[in-house]
Scaffold this motif. Sequence first.
Motif, short mmCIF file in Angstrom:
data_model
loop_
_atom_site.label_atom_id
_atom_site.label_comp_id
_atom_site.label_asym_id
_atom_site.label_seq_id
_atom_site.Cartn_x
_atom_site.Cartn_y
_atom_site.Cartn_z
N GLU A 151 0.93 13.05 10.03
CA GLU A 151 1.75 14.10 9.44
C GLU A 151 1.73 14.01 7.91
O GLU A 151 1.70 15.04 7.22
N LYS A 152 1.74 12.81 7.37
CA LYS A 152 1.73 12.63 5.91
C LYS A 152 0.45 13.21 5.31
O LYS A 152 0.47 13.84 4.25
N GLU A 153 -0.67 12.99 5.98
CA GLU A 153 -1.94 13.54 5.51
C GLU A 153 -1.90 15.06 5.51
O GLU A 153 -2.39 15.71 4.58
N ALA A 154 -1.34 15.63 6.57
CA ALA A 154 -1.28 17.08 6.71
C ALA A 154 -0.41 17.69 5.61
O ALA A 154 -0.75 18.73 5.03
N ARG A 155 0.72 17.07 5.33
CA ARG A 155 1.60 17.57 4.27
C ARG A 155 0.90 17.53 2.91
O ARG A 155 0.99 18.48 2.12
N ALA A 156 0.17 16.45 2.65
CA ALA A 156 -0.55 16.33 1.38
C ALA A 156 -1.65 17.40 1.27
O ALA A 156 -1.86 17.99 0.21
N TYR A 157 -2.34 17.63 2.37
CA TYR A 157 -3.41 18.64 2.41
C TYR A 157 -2.83 20.03 2.10
O TYR A 157 -3.41 20.79 1.32
N ILE A 158 -1.69 20.34 2.70
CA ILE A 158 -1.07 21.65 2.49
C ILE A 158 -0.50 21.77 1.08
O ILE A 158 -0.61 22.81 0.44
N GLU A 159 0.09 20.68 0.59
CA GLU A 159 0.65 20.73 -0.76
C GLU A 159 -0.44 20.98 -1.79
O GLU A 159 -0.24 21.67 -2.79
N GLU A 160 -1.62 20.44 -1.54
CA GLU A 160 -2.75 20.66 -2.45
C GLU A 160 -3.12 22.14 -2.49
O GLU A 160 -3.56 22.66 -3.51
N LYS A 161 -2.95 22.82 -1.37
CA LYS A 161 -3.30 24.24 -1.30
C LYS A 161 -2.20 25.16 -1.81
O LYS A 161 -2.48 26.20 -2.41
N GLY A 162 -0.93 24.79 -1.53
CA GLY A 162 0.15 25.73 -1.85
C GLY A 162 1.27 25.18 -2.70
O GLY A 162 2.19 25.94 -3.05
N GLY A 163 1.23 23.91 -3.05
CA GLY A 163 2.26 23.33 -3.90
C GLY A 163 3.59 23.11 -3.21
O GLY A 163 3.73 23.29 -1.99
N ALA A 164 4.59 22.74 -4.02
CA ALA A 164 5.92 22.42 -3.49
C ALA A 164 6.57 23.62 -2.81
O ALA A 164 7.33 23.46 -1.85
N ARG A 165 6.27 24.82 -3.31
CA ARG A 165 6.84 26.03 -2.70
C ARG A 165 6.43 26.15 -1.25
O ARG A 165 7.26 26.46 -0.38
N ALA A 166 5.17 25.91 -0.96
CA ALA A 166 4.68 26.02 0.41
C ALA A 166 5.30 24.94 1.29
O ALA A 166 5.67 25.22 2.44
N ILE A 167 5.43 23.74 0.76
CA ILE A 167 6.05 22.65 1.54
C ILE A 167 7.49 23.02 1.89
O ILE A 167 7.93 22.80 3.03
N HIS A 168 8.22 23.57 0.94
CA HIS A 168 9.61 23.96 1.19
C HIS A 168 9.68 25.04 2.28
O HIS A 168 10.48 24.95 3.22
N SER A 169 8.85 26.06 2.18
CA SER A 169 8.87 27.16 3.16
C SER A 169 8.48 26.67 4.55
O SER A 169 9.08 27.06 5.55
N LEU A 170 7.47 25.80 4.61
CA LEU A 170 7.01 25.31 5.91
C LEU A 170 8.01 24.33 6.51
O LEU A 170 8.15 24.26 7.74
N SER A 171 8.72 23.60 5.69
CA SER A 171 9.77 22.71 6.20
C SER A 171 10.88 23.55 6.85
O SER A 171 11.40 23.19 7.92
N GLU A 172 11.20 24.67 6.22
CA GLU A 172 12.19 25.57 6.79
C GLU A 172 11.67 26.18 8.09
O GLU A 172 12.40 26.26 9.09
N LEU A 173 10.42 26.59 8.10
CA LEU A 173 9.82 27.15 9.31
C LEU A 173 9.83 26.12 10.44
O LEU A 173 10.10 26.45 11.60
N SER A 174 9.56 24.88 10.11
CA SER A 174 9.56 23.81 11.11
C SER A 174 10.92 23.69 11.80
O SER A 174 11.00 23.61 13.04
N GLU A 175 11.98 23.69 11.01
CA GLU A 175 13.33 23.57 11.59
C GLU A 175 13.68 24.76 12.45
O GLU A 175 14.24 24.63 13.54
N ARG A 176 13.34 25.94 11.98
CA ARG A 176 13.65 27.16 12.73
C ARG A 176 12.84 27.23 14.02
O ARG A 176 13.32 27.69 15.05
N LEU A 177 11.58 26.74 13.96
CA LEU A 177 10.74 26.75 15.15
C LEU A 177 11.29 25.83 16.23
O LEU A 177 11.30 26.18 17.42
#
Length: 210
Positions: free
Chosen positions: A5-31
Amino acid sequence: MMEREKEARAYIEEKGGARAIHSLSELSERLKEENQRQNLVAKGSLDHIWVRHFADSAQLLDHVPRETKGPWLDLGSGAGFPGLVLAILRPEIEFVLIESRRLRVEWLERMSSELGLENCRIEGCRLEQVTTVEAGIISARAFAPLAKLLRLSARFSTDDTRWVLPKGRSAAHEVQELPGRESKMFHVEQSLTDREAGIVVGRGKVREKA
């Protein structure tokens, strides 16, 4: 191969930055909450959501040149993979998420609104009922066998349309089974999140009787 999971978060952060991590963390909880109401994803996959769903979706961007224009059509969006994830990562592209099942349509509309995805539109109907547009990119995850998928979506394609289609372990076989012209249009890339899975990648216009 991306397995943690740590690798995946780093991979995504490289593509979308902190904003994407925040949005996806919210999506994770709602899912996780919504999955108790309707079976959006396999329950066991929720413990590995960053690899199994988020990075698995985000990797499609590796096969689409940055300058590619939309709209990006995501067929059979279901829980929002890859459509919602990609709309978060590429806010400059118009996304059209196509889904016919009512509860999933409601979920996609709710998440698109709550995450502020102004670039994301939900088409709550069958693909056959969607008005024809010239798509810049077409994606689909677990939508239909490849030949049928291409036949149904051919009218949206142009000579410049990019196709990125996660197809699991059947990817190479499904490409080989296509008619001559279409079989030469597509090739298979290795998934970064599943060593047994492939992504069918291609560019161009597909005949409506593929």
